[in-house]
Design an enzyme around this catalytic site. Structure first.
Site, PDB file in Angstrom:
ATOM      1  N   PRO A  48       0.842  -1.210   0.000  1.00  0.00           N
ATOM      2  CA  PRO A  48       0.000   0.000   0.000  1.00  0.00           C
ATOM      3  C   PRO A  48       0.872   1.254   0.000  1.00  0.00           C
ATOM      4  O   PRO A  48       1.891   1.287   0.690  1.00  0.00           O
ATOM      5  CB  PRO A  48      -0.790  -0.117   1.319  1.00  0.00           C
ATOM      6  CG  PRO A  48      -0.669  -1.536   1.742  1.00  0.00           C
ATOM      7  CD  PRO A  48       0.647  -2.022   1.224  1.00  0.00           C
ATOM      8  N   ASP A 113      13.505 -11.013   8.630  1.00  0.00           N
ATOM      9  CA  ASP A 113      13.358 -11.210  10.088  1.00  0.00           C
ATOM     10  C   ASP A 113      12.818 -12.569  10.511  1.00  0.00           C
ATOM     11  O   ASP A 113      12.622 -12.796  11.705  1.00  0.00           O
ATOM     12  CB  ASP A 113      12.464 -10.124  10.722  1.00  0.00           C
ATOM     13  CG  ASP A 113      13.209  -8.811  10.852  1.00  0.00           C
ATOM     14  OD1 ASP A 113      14.438  -8.866  10.971  1.00  0.00           O
ATOM     15  OD2 ASP A 113      12.561  -7.758  10.837  1.00  0.00           O
TER      16      ASP A 113
END
Lengths: 274, 274
Positions: A48, A113
């Site tokens: 987005p 991560d």
């Protein structure tokens, strides 16, 4: 784990003409975009627009090969014709979903991560034209990787990137002049290229231009010799220090070490036998 | 090509628990075996025993995770459950066949000496425990990659590998003491680790033992400070000089070759003794 083990397989992945999907547009994603653009990939970015990092925006506005979709990841249809997937989003559940889909489709994936959702990791990197260097601590310390990267950068031979470009050109021209894959001609070409690279300093190799390359091939390759930079018309002379070359040409250091290791162990065992 | 382009995507590929097929047993293949064993792969080697390189033999005789088939590549059935394929054979036609099969099955493949049949390339490498460094010239000059590798090796901080191991341990203990993924705690952890890594020299970090780590966490992390090595009880002081580093670091590839050589000779001599 083998006695050698505990590491990764470091690779230079080829992405020319390949499609890379990046999910996420933040700080980490902007670094990923840069890395894959450096490898000439077609990039599709799904994220987005309200969370775009300034650098990501910059890539979207620039002259880059990026297709942008201003939305969230939409499911398996987003993976059609994709060769590699990189995600860098905060949504751990969504990250794992993307990883599972990629594994089903056998698309290599890196989920920022979440190490267990990664087929590969990134490292600290240096780039100087065609020269690329990666430093990996295998996940132990990104900061030390960074510190080591800076030390390496400071000590890199000047003009290494230029030297590599010029030597690449010399190699191409040599192959045109003496074509053929493998065999005797391949070996002779390799030996001569090694002789040139070990006789000339890095800064001298960086000076090679078309005319010098032609002279180097005429007076060097054809006569099975390695002329000096001055002999093929290098303009600047102050860089040509004549430091002796201590490497044994043609014999890789690994081979010498192998032989040394074998010799040491043999002496030890033979001595004990008596 | 993007303005950044012309390079590769350098990666640390993860092979723990993965299956790698190597076709060929010569000089190049022996290097490939070493590289994938370093990444803890299960290796399957397919090659007739009459062309085995001494180093390949050594790996087969050693305590390594290798399944060996003394024959030529047999077709698509040899690719079942394989995650990565490396070929290093002289038969160009066979090489291309293997490459095509891999592409159909979406198995990443490297065919030695045929760049267009490679999903990835190898580079010149340095290894010091958990520290791995790759130098790639993107195919322009393997010899210059080698020369640059040696220069980097000479200038690497001493004990870099040890420092990385110790910092990895410190990081693990810190995560146990202050758990949580991302968010404020993740940022604070990262900042403190960076402070430690930039305040201490590499040789000082390499001295960290369990007791020092505990004291560093008690007196440092808990109080949001970074004690000096002496303050957490570092024993030796003479190593903290800032002398430039001339020694060759921990375990480069040459060392591995030395060890391999020693192992081979020992096995040979011990076998003959019986």
């Amino acid at each position: 784990m083998s006695p050698l083990g505990g590491g990764s397989l470091l690779l230079a992945w080829q992405l020319k003409g390949k499609h890379v999907l990046i999910v996420g547009g933040g700080d980490v994603a902007s670094g990923r975009i840069e890395s894959v653009l450096a490898a000439d990939a077609h990039v599709t970015l799904i994220t987005p627009s309200n969370g775009l990092h300034p650098l990501t925006k910059c890539f979207l506005d620039g002259p880059y090969n990026i297709t942008y979709h201003d939305r969230l990841f939409g499911g398996v249809q987003d993976l059609a014709n994709v060769d590699l997937v990189l995600t860098a989003i905060d949504d751990v559940v969504q990250s794992r979903v993307i990883c599972s889909l990629c594994r089903e489709l056998k698309i290599p994936v890196n989920v920022a991560d979440i190490p267990e959702s990664c087929d590969f990791y990134f490292g600290s990197q240096i780039r100087d034209g065609p020269l690329q260097i990666m430093i990996s601590t295998n996940g132990n310390s990104p900061k030390l990787a960074n510190i080591i990267r800076r030390k390496i950068e400071q000590n890199l031979p000047e003009h290494a990137g230029d030297a590599i470009i010029r030597v690449g050109e010399l190699r191409t021209k040599l192959k045109e002049r003496a074509p053929g894959v493998g065999g005797e001609i391949g070996k002779r070409r390799m030996r001569w290229m090694i002789d040139v690279c070990t006789s000339w300093e890095m800064e001298e190799l960086a000076l090679l231009d078309d005319q010098m390359i032609r002279k180097l091939l005429d007076d060097g390759w054809e006569k099975n010799a390695v002329p000096s930079p001055a002999e093929v018309g290098a303009r600047s002379c102050q860089t040509y220090s004549a430091t002796p070359n201590v490497a044994v040409p043609g014999v890789p250091v690994t081979m010498l070490s192998f032989v040394a290791g074998a010799a040491c162990a043999s002496l030890f065992l033979l001595a004990r036998r008596r």
